[in-house]
Design a protein around this motif. Structure first.
Motif, PDB file in Angstrom:
ATOM      1  N   GLU A 276       0.825  -1.183   0.000  1.00 20.59           N
ATOM      2  CA  GLU A 276       0.000   0.000   0.000  1.00 20.59           C
ATOM      3  C   GLU A 276       0.868   1.245   0.000  1.00 20.59           C
ATOM      4  N   THR A 277       0.456   2.235  -0.787  1.00 20.03           N
ATOM      5  CA  THR A 277       1.184   3.498  -0.798  1.00 20.03           C
ATOM      6  C   THR A 277       0.239   4.608  -0.414  1.00 20.03           C
ATOM      7  N   SER A 278       0.808   5.652   0.148  1.00 22.96           N
ATOM      8  CA  SER A 278      -0.016   6.801   0.506  1.00 22.96           C
ATOM      9  C   SER A 278       0.439   7.997  -0.304  1.00 22.96           C
ATOM     10  N   GLY A 279      -0.353   9.047  -0.284  1.00 23.68           N
ATOM     11  CA  GLY A 279       0.010  10.256  -0.997  1.00 23.68           C
ATOM     12  C   GLY A 279      -0.908  10.483  -2.179  1.00 23.68           C
ATOM     13  N   ILE A 280      -0.678  11.583  -2.817  1.00 21.69           N
ATOM     14  CA  ILE A 280      -1.501  11.968  -3.961  1.00 21.69           C
ATOM     15  C   ILE A 280      -0.808  11.528  -5.231  1.00 21.69           C
ATOM     16  N   SER A 281      -1.552  10.948  -6.108  1.00 26.00           N
ATOM     17  CA  SER A 281      -0.981  10.552  -7.393  1.00 26.00           C
ATOM     18  C   SER A 281      -1.593  11.399  -8.497  1.00 26.00           C
ATOM     19  N   ALA A 282      -1.000  11.333  -9.660  1.00 24.20           N
ATOM     20  CA  ALA A 282      -1.500  12.106 -10.794  1.00 24.20           C
ATOM     21  C   ALA A 282      -2.908  11.668 -11.192  1.00 24.20           C
ATOM     22  N   SER A 283      -3.326  10.478 -10.781  1.00 25.22           N
ATOM     23  CA  SER A 283      -4.643   9.975 -11.164  1.00 25.22           C
ATOM     24  C   SER A 283      -5.776  10.645 -10.385  1.00 25.22           C
ATOM     25  N   THR A 284      -5.467  11.494  -9.375  1.00 22.90           N
ATOM     26  CA  THR A 284      -6.524  12.150  -8.624  1.00 22.90           C
ATOM     27  C   THR A 284      -7.034  13.403  -9.320  1.00 22.90           C
ATOM     28  N   TYR A 285      -6.441  13.764 -10.443  1.00 26.49           N
ATOM     29  CA  TYR A 285      -6.938  14.882 -11.234  1.00 26.49           C
ATOM     30  C   TYR A 285      -8.374  14.605 -11.644  1.00 26.49           C
ATOM     31  N   ARG A 286      -9.174  15.633 -11.611  1.00 27.25           N
ATOM     32  CA  ARG A 286     -10.468  15.524 -12.265  1.00 27.25           C
ATOM     33  C   ARG A 286     -10.167  15.625 -13.742  1.00 27.25           C
ATOM     34  N   GLN A 287     -10.340  14.573 -14.455  1.00 26.80           N
ATOM     35  CA  GLN A 287      -9.962  14.557 -15.865  1.00 26.80           C
ATOM     36  C   GLN A 287     -10.811  15.546 -16.654  1.00 26.80           C
ATOM     37  N   PRO A 288     -10.147  16.411 -17.411  1.00 30.02           N
ATOM     38  CA  PRO A 288     -10.876  17.415 -18.194  1.00 30.02           C
ATOM     39  C   PRO A 288     -11.788  16.762 -19.215  1.00 30.02           C
ATOM     40  N   GLN A 289     -13.001  17.248 -19.277  1.00 29.33           N
ATOM     41  CA  GLN A 289     -13.971  16.707 -20.218  1.00 29.33           C
ATOM     42  C   GLN A 289     -14.113  17.597 -21.450  1.00 29.33           C
ATOM     43  N   SER A 290     -14.131  18.893 -21.228  1.00 31.74           N
ATOM     44  CA  SER A 290     -14.342  19.822 -22.336  1.00 31.74           C
ATOM     45  C   SER A 290     -13.022  20.468 -22.750  1.00 31.74           C
ATOM     46  N   SER A 291     -13.061  21.168 -23.871  1.00 32.24           N
ATOM     47  CA  SER A 291     -11.849  21.855 -24.317  1.00 32.24           C
ATOM     48  C   SER A 291     -11.485  22.974 -23.353  1.00 32.24           C
ATOM     49  N   ALA A 292     -12.486  23.604 -22.730  1.00 28.06           N
ATOM     50  CA  ALA A 292     -12.214  24.652 -21.744  1.00 28.06           C
ATOM     51  C   ALA A 292     -11.501  24.060 -20.528  1.00 28.06           C
ATOM     52  N   ASP A 293     -11.918  22.865 -20.102  1.00 26.53           N
ATOM     53  CA  ASP A 293     -11.261  22.198 -18.971  1.00 26.53           C
ATOM     54  C   ASP A 293      -9.830  21.817 -19.319  1.00 26.53           C
ATOM     55  N   LYS A 294      -9.608  21.386 -20.550  1.00 26.47           N
ATOM     56  CA  LYS A 294      -8.261  21.021 -20.978  1.00 26.47           C
ATOM     57  C   LYS A 294      -7.351  22.243 -20.970  1.00 26.47           C
ATOM     58  N   LYS A 295      -7.886  23.387 -21.398  1.00 24.20           N
ATOM     59  CA  LYS A 295      -7.115  24.630 -21.363  1.00 24.20           C
ATOM     60  C   LYS A 295      -6.829  25.041 -19.924  1.00 24.20           C
ATOM     61  N   LEU A 296      -7.820  24.893 -19.047  1.00 22.49           N
ATOM     62  CA  LEU A 296      -7.646  25.232 -17.641  1.00 22.49           C
ATOM     63  C   LEU A 296      -6.584  24.345 -16.999  1.00 22.49           C
ATOM     64  N   LYS A 297      -6.583  23.067 -17.329  1.00 18.59           N
ATOM     65  CA  LYS A 297      -5.585  22.142 -16.803  1.00 18.59           C
ATOM     66  C   LYS A 297      -4.196  22.516 -17.302  1.00 18.59           C
ATOM     67  N   ALA A 298      -4.092  22.890 -18.578  1.00 18.55           N
ATOM     68  CA  ALA A 298      -2.797  23.283 -19.142  1.00 18.55           C
ATOM     69  C   ALA A 298      -2.260  24.527 -18.447  1.00 18.55           C
ATOM     70  N   VAL A 299      -3.123  25.481 -18.152  1.00 21.88           N
ATOM     71  CA  VAL A 299      -2.702  26.696 -17.468  1.00 21.88           C
ATOM     72  C   VAL A 299      -2.277  26.377 -16.035  1.00 21.88           C
ATOM     73  N   ALA A 300      -3.022  25.525 -15.353  1.00 25.62           N
ATOM     74  CA  ALA A 300      -2.664  25.141 -13.987  1.00 25.62           C
ATOM     75  C   ALA A 300      -1.321  24.421 -13.964  1.00 25.62           C
ATOM     76  N   ASP A 301      -1.080  23.547 -14.926  1.00 25.17           N
ATOM     77  CA  ASP A 301       0.199  22.842 -15.002  1.00 25.17           C
ATOM     78  C   ASP A 301       1.342  23.803 -15.326  1.00 25.17           C
ATOM     79  N   GLN A 302       1.080  24.779 -16.186  1.00 29.06           N
ATOM     80  CA  GLN A 302       2.110  25.772 -16.516  1.00 29.06           C
ATOM     81  C   GLN A 302       2.465  26.612 -15.294  1.00 29.06           C
ATOM     82  N   LEU A 303       1.460  26.951 -14.493  1.00 28.59           N
ATOM     83  CA  LEU A 303       1.721  27.715 -13.275  1.00 28.59           C
ATOM     84  C   LEU A 303       2.566  26.898 -12.298  1.00 28.59           C
ATOM     85  N   GLU A 304       2.279  25.604 -12.190  1.00 31.54           N
ATOM     86  CA  GLU A 304       3.086  24.741 -11.330  1.00 31.54           C
ATOM     87  C   GLU A 304       4.518  24.661 -11.859  1.00 31.54           C
ATOM     88  N   ALA A 305       4.681  24.544 -13.161  1.00 34.28           N
ATOM     89  CA  ALA A 305       6.021  24.470 -13.742  1.00 34.28           C
ATOM     90  C   ALA A 305       6.794  25.763 -13.496  1.00 34.28           C
TER      91      ALA A 305
END
Length: 94
Positions: free
Chosen positions: A2-31
């Motif tokens: 068993e492992t603990s912690g947050i994994s990349a799979s906990t993302y709410r997967q983007p459904q729409s193109s607007a969500d995909k853009k929002l995810k890209a911006v959030a990832d860019q801010l993290e980078a």
């Protein structure tokens, strides 16, 4: 095992193109955040002895930015995930 912690799979997967853009911006801010943290930690600094000269110093930021993008793509700090989820919730509340 068993492992603990947050994994990349906990993302709410983007459904729409607007969500995909929002995810890209959030990832860019993290980078961008990770790049600044790597800079503060001294990653890709030009060594004083046997360094690559002025050219190496000028391109160090590109190397740090690429490290940060790769770290984010590999899961990063989950900052992008938190931003995406928070902004998505805010959109749903409006």
């Amino acid at each position: 095992m068993e492992t603990s912690g947050i994994s990349a799979s906990t993302y709410r997967q983007p459904q729409s193109s607007a969500d995909k853009k929002l995810k890209a911006v959030a990832d860019q801010l993290e980078a961008t955040f990770l790049s600044e943290m790597l800079k503060s930690a001294g990653v890709a600094e030009t060594p004083s002895l046997f360094g690559g000269g002025a050219g190496e110093g000028q391109f160090a930021s590109f190397l740090r930015d690429e490290y940060a993008r790769e770290l984010t793509a590999a899961g990063g700090l989950s900052l992008g995930e938190a931003l995406f989820n928070s902004l998505k919730e805010r959109q749903n509340d409006e």
